[in-house]
Scaffold this active site. Structure first.
Site, PDB file in Angstrom:
ATOM      1  N   CYS A 270       0.838  -1.196   0.000  1.00  0.00           N
ATOM      2  CA  CYS A 270       0.000   0.000   0.000  1.00  0.00           C
ATOM      3  C   CYS A 270       0.884   1.261   0.000  1.00  0.00           C
ATOM      4  O   CYS A 270       1.769   1.396  -0.835  1.00  0.00           O
ATOM      5  CB  CYS A 270      -0.961  -0.050   1.186  1.00  0.00           C
ATOM      6  SG  CYS A 270      -2.239   1.224   1.175  1.00  0.00           S
ATOM      7  N   ASP A 357      -8.443  -5.570  -6.078  1.00  0.00           N
ATOM      8  CA  ASP A 357      -8.078  -4.534  -5.108  1.00  0.00           C
ATOM      9  C   ASP A 357      -9.118  -3.418  -5.177  1.00  0.00           C
ATOM     10  O   ASP A 357      -9.300  -2.796  -6.233  1.00  0.00           O
ATOM     11  CB  ASP A 357      -6.689  -3.999  -5.445  1.00  0.00           C
ATOM     12  CG  ASP A 357      -6.184  -2.982  -4.436  1.00  0.00           C
ATOM     13  OD1 ASP A 357      -6.959  -2.573  -3.549  1.00  0.00           O
ATOM     14  OD2 ASP A 357      -5.008  -2.590  -4.545  1.00  0.00           O
ATOM     15  N   HIS A 390      -6.524  -6.235  -1.749  1.00  0.00           N
ATOM     16  CA  HIS A 390      -5.464  -5.259  -1.479  1.00  0.00           C
ATOM     17  C   HIS A 390      -4.386  -5.805  -0.552  1.00  0.00           C
ATOM     18  O   HIS A 390      -3.199  -5.603  -0.785  1.00  0.00           O
ATOM     19  CB  HIS A 390      -6.093  -4.007  -0.862  1.00  0.00           C
ATOM     20  CG  HIS A 390      -5.141  -2.884  -0.642  1.00  0.00           C
ATOM     21  ND1 HIS A 390      -4.580  -2.167  -1.694  1.00  0.00           N
ATOM     22  CD2 HIS A 390      -4.639  -2.333   0.498  1.00  0.00           C
ATOM     23  CE1 HIS A 390      -3.786  -1.225  -1.210  1.00  0.00           C
ATOM     24  NE2 HIS A 390      -3.792  -1.306   0.121  1.00  0.00           N
TER      25      HIS A 390
END
Length: 449
Positions: A270, A357, A390
């Site tokens: 991230c 995601d 994600h």
């Protein structure tokens, strides 16, 4: 005349038997225990009972009745929540179940899945993530086998085993770091260094997560789990992150005696992925970068000391409201291909992309590759995982689809008007992606560091 059949097959008259009837009964009973096919008590076998988090666990149940149904459960208490999984199996004609061989008939997963009990666990508190922020303790997993039968007692007991799953090998050193402004934890592998080294970062919603860095050290890399927000006196909002901090981290880590300064890399998830790209774009010591679902630009204006850095994207307000939460992947964009040029010093780049995601759009990774100059494009490898969300984490970590809006600085996003943000991911495909991605990460780092 009554005869007794002896163990060697001969017949003797009962009054010539050289031991008592009680002794004979005891001998036969011992034989029944020794010869498993005559009399076997149900047993639950789990190996290894102590091992690393990325090791496969072998689970067997023996001593059952032929074709008996059994429910096997697993549970973990972590992060102030309880995580549970279960599946029902049918024993074979010998009364045995092997999770590596037999299909789960129903449960939190189905089919032949040796590690299904681990990756299919679900939190009993919605939005809780199975995360071990400190790596100096084991994840304790309780496994139970409950034969589905009306009988009880020794014929049909509830079997139970408790196992330990570690991110850190027993001989890996763990050293908390509070060096100047730097905060984090170093892990040093067993053996003689210096070692190839990796700086490891998670996203911008947690202070410090040691687990992946500890696992990297258990696989031979000196690792630095680097915190950059929330911990001690570090920034509390992303706009206050000073990019000089990451160059300082590389400089300090490269000077440690256990680190081979010519073999340094970074791994980030991230926001940590984007920060890893930025560091490689400004520090030639970084020879390899793994970016897991990190946008190749920043979602807010950041500075290096007091100088604003480029590579800033735009935050829009068209978040997508879905059934169980909000998808943020559409609120970010970048003008004029203003991407972070992590390639410019020749660093090798591995980008791992979850195609489901829902926090950052996979679209931007393809654009990133297009924007890379032709002479560096071969240095970038992109791997796409259908159905992965994600949070692609070490193997057998349960899927976490939801993040509470009240978590960290998420509540500052004006686009959010829901209880949860969505990370995305389909449970079984996400689990396969994590398993494959971990092998890919280790091979990439071993090849390029």
């Amino acid at each position: 005349m009554n005869y007794v059949i002896m163990l060697d097959g001969n017949k003797l008259p009962q009054n010539h038997v050289p031991f008592s009837r009680t002794m004979l009964d005891q001998t036969i009973e011992r034989l029944q225990v020794i010869n498993g096919h005559l009399k076997r008590l149900p047993e639950l076998h789990v190996t290894p009972e102590v091992g690393l988090i990325d090791e496969i666990i072998h689970i067997q149940v023996t001593g059952l009745k032929p074709y008996q149904n059994v429910t096997i459960e697993a549970s973990v208490a972590e992060n102030n929540a309880r995580f549970v999984s279960w599946a029902t199996y049918k024993a074979d004609k010998k009364g045995e179940i092997y999770l590596s061989r037999d299909p789960a008939l129903s449960g939190t997963y189905s089919g032949i899945e040796p590690m299904g009990l681990f990756w299919s666990m679900k939190s009993q508190t919605e939005g809780k993530r199975m995360i071990k922020k400190r790596a100096d303790t084991a994840r304790i997993v309780k496994i139970k086998a409950k034969p589905n039968s009306e009988t009880s007692g020794t014929e049909c007991p509830c079997l139970e085993k408790t196992i330990e799953r570690w991110y850190k090998s027993i001989n890996v050193q763990r050293i908390p770091v509070k060096e100047g402004k730097l905060r984090g934890t170093v892990f040093i592998p067993e053996g003689k260094g210096p070692f190839p080294a990796v700086i490891d970062m998670f996203g911008g919603l947690v202070d410090l997560v040691e687990s992946r860095a500890a696992l990297l050290a258990s696989r031979g890399f000196a690792s630095f789990a680097l915190s950059y927000m929330f911990m001690d006196d570090l920034p509390k909002v992303a706009t206050e992150v000073n990019l000089q901090y990451f160059l300082d981290a590389v400089d300090w880590f490269s000077q440690q005696p256990y680190v081979d300064a010519d073999r340094m890399g970074m791994l980030g998830l991230c926001f940590g992925g984007g920060l890893s790209l930025w560091t490689a774009a400004h520090e030639p010591k970084i020879k390899a970068v793994v970016n897991i679902n990190g946008m190749p630009f920043f979602h807010c204006q950041l500075q290096k000391n007091d100088v604003p850095t480029p590579y800033q994207g735009i935050v829009k307000t068209d978040a997508e409201i879905l059934k169980d939460g909000v998808s943020m992947k559409g609120i970010f964009s970048v003008p004029d291909n203003n991407f972070i040029p992590a390639w410019q010093y020749g660093s090798k780049i591995l980008v791992l992309i979850g195609e489901d995601d829902l926090m950052s759009s996979p679209h931007w990774h393809a654009k990133y590759l297009e924007a890379c100059p032709a002479e560096f494009r071969s240095n970038i490898e992109m791997v796409r995982y259908p159905g992965a969300g994600h949070l692609i984490e070490p193997p057998y970590t349960p899927l976490n689809r939801l993040i509470p809006v009240s978590f960290g600085e998420i509540e500052r996003f004006d686009a959010v008007n829901s209880t949860f943000l969505l990370c995305g991911g389909e449970t079984k495909l996400h689990a396969k992606a994590q398993e494959q991605a971990w092998d890919k990460i280790l091979n990439f780092l071993r090849t390029n560091l």
